[in-house]
Design a protein around this motif. Sequence first.
Motif, PDB file in Angstrom:
ATOM      1  N   LYS A   1       9.514   5.037  -5.576  1.00 40.67           N
ATOM      2  CA  LYS A   1      10.103   6.205  -6.227  1.00 40.67           C
ATOM      3  C   LYS A   1      11.375   5.794  -6.951  1.00 40.67           C
ATOM      4  N   LEU A   2      11.639   6.455  -8.087  1.00 42.79           N
ATOM      5  CA  LEU A   2      12.875   6.241  -8.830  1.00 42.79           C
ATOM      6  C   LEU A   2      13.650   7.551  -8.897  1.00 42.79           C
ATOM      7  N   HIS A   3      14.955   7.434  -8.889  1.00 42.04           N
ATOM      8  CA  HIS A   3      15.817   8.610  -8.940  1.00 42.04           C
ATOM      9  C   HIS A   3      16.196   8.900 -10.394  1.00 42.04           C
ATOM     10  N   HIS A   4      15.629   9.930 -10.964  1.00 41.81           N
ATOM     11  CA  HIS A   4      15.890  10.368 -12.340  1.00 41.81           C
ATOM     12  C   HIS A   4      15.832   9.207 -13.346  1.00 41.81           C
ATOM     13  N   PRO A   5      14.689   8.585 -13.517  1.00 43.02           N
ATOM     14  CA  PRO A   5      14.626   7.457 -14.452  1.00 43.02           C
ATOM     15  C   PRO A   5      14.644   7.920 -15.908  1.00 43.02           C
TER      16      PRO A   5
ATOM     17  N   ARG B   1       3.609  -0.183 -12.256  1.00 43.44           N
ATOM     18  CA  ARG B   1       2.457  -0.988 -11.871  1.00 43.44           C
ATOM     19  C   ARG B   1       1.765  -0.306 -10.708  1.00 43.44           C
ATOM     20  N   ASN B   2       0.507   0.005 -10.891  1.00 43.92           N
ATOM     21  CA  ASN B   2      -0.293   0.651  -9.855  1.00 43.92           C
ATOM     22  C   ASN B   2       0.421   1.882  -9.307  1.00 43.92           C
ATOM     23  N   ARG B   3       0.803   1.853  -8.058  1.00 42.45           N
ATOM     24  CA  ARG B   3       1.441   3.021  -7.436  1.00 42.45           C
ATOM     25  C   ARG B   3       2.940   2.863  -7.283  1.00 42.45           C
ATOM     26  N   GLY B   4       3.532   1.886  -7.962  1.00 43.44           N
ATOM     27  CA  GLY B   4       4.972   1.675  -7.823  1.00 43.44           C
ATOM     28  C   GLY B   4       5.596   1.214  -9.120  1.00 43.44           C
ATOM     29  N   TYR B   5       6.844   0.868  -9.034  1.00 42.41           N
ATOM     30  CA  TYR B   5       7.613   0.385 -10.169  1.00 42.41           C
ATOM     31  C   TYR B   5       8.121  -1.010  -9.838  1.00 42.41           C
TER      32      TYR B   5
END
Length: 114
Positions: free
Chosen positions: A37-41, A62-66
């Motif tokens: 998860k990213l916070h307000h990207p 990438r896939n299910r993540g960053y």
Amino acid sequence: MKMVLKTGLVVLLISFLSTSCATAVRVQPANTVVVTKLHHPKVVVHNNVRYYRSNGVWYVKRNRGYRVVTAPVGVRVAALPRGYKVVKVRGVKYYKHRGVYYKRTGRQYVVVRV
């Protein structure tokens, strides 16, 4: 005497041929960091690639993540991340944050290689 000489030669030959060729191997973790998860990207498209920037760190989905990546040289951003430092390199003013150098061009900032 011949028997002792033959035995000594065989022992010497076996010890020479059976020496260890051990190799030291260092195991290191992968250099890639994946975040779920990213916070307000902020989404920035550069050369048809979607980059996500959060707290000055650049990611690619990438896939299910960053996955953390280096900032793409030449990408333009409207605002600098918090905590940047003003540095001068060979008399030119740059803005540095987490190893990424930005140069002001008009109202925007461009990622440059110094």
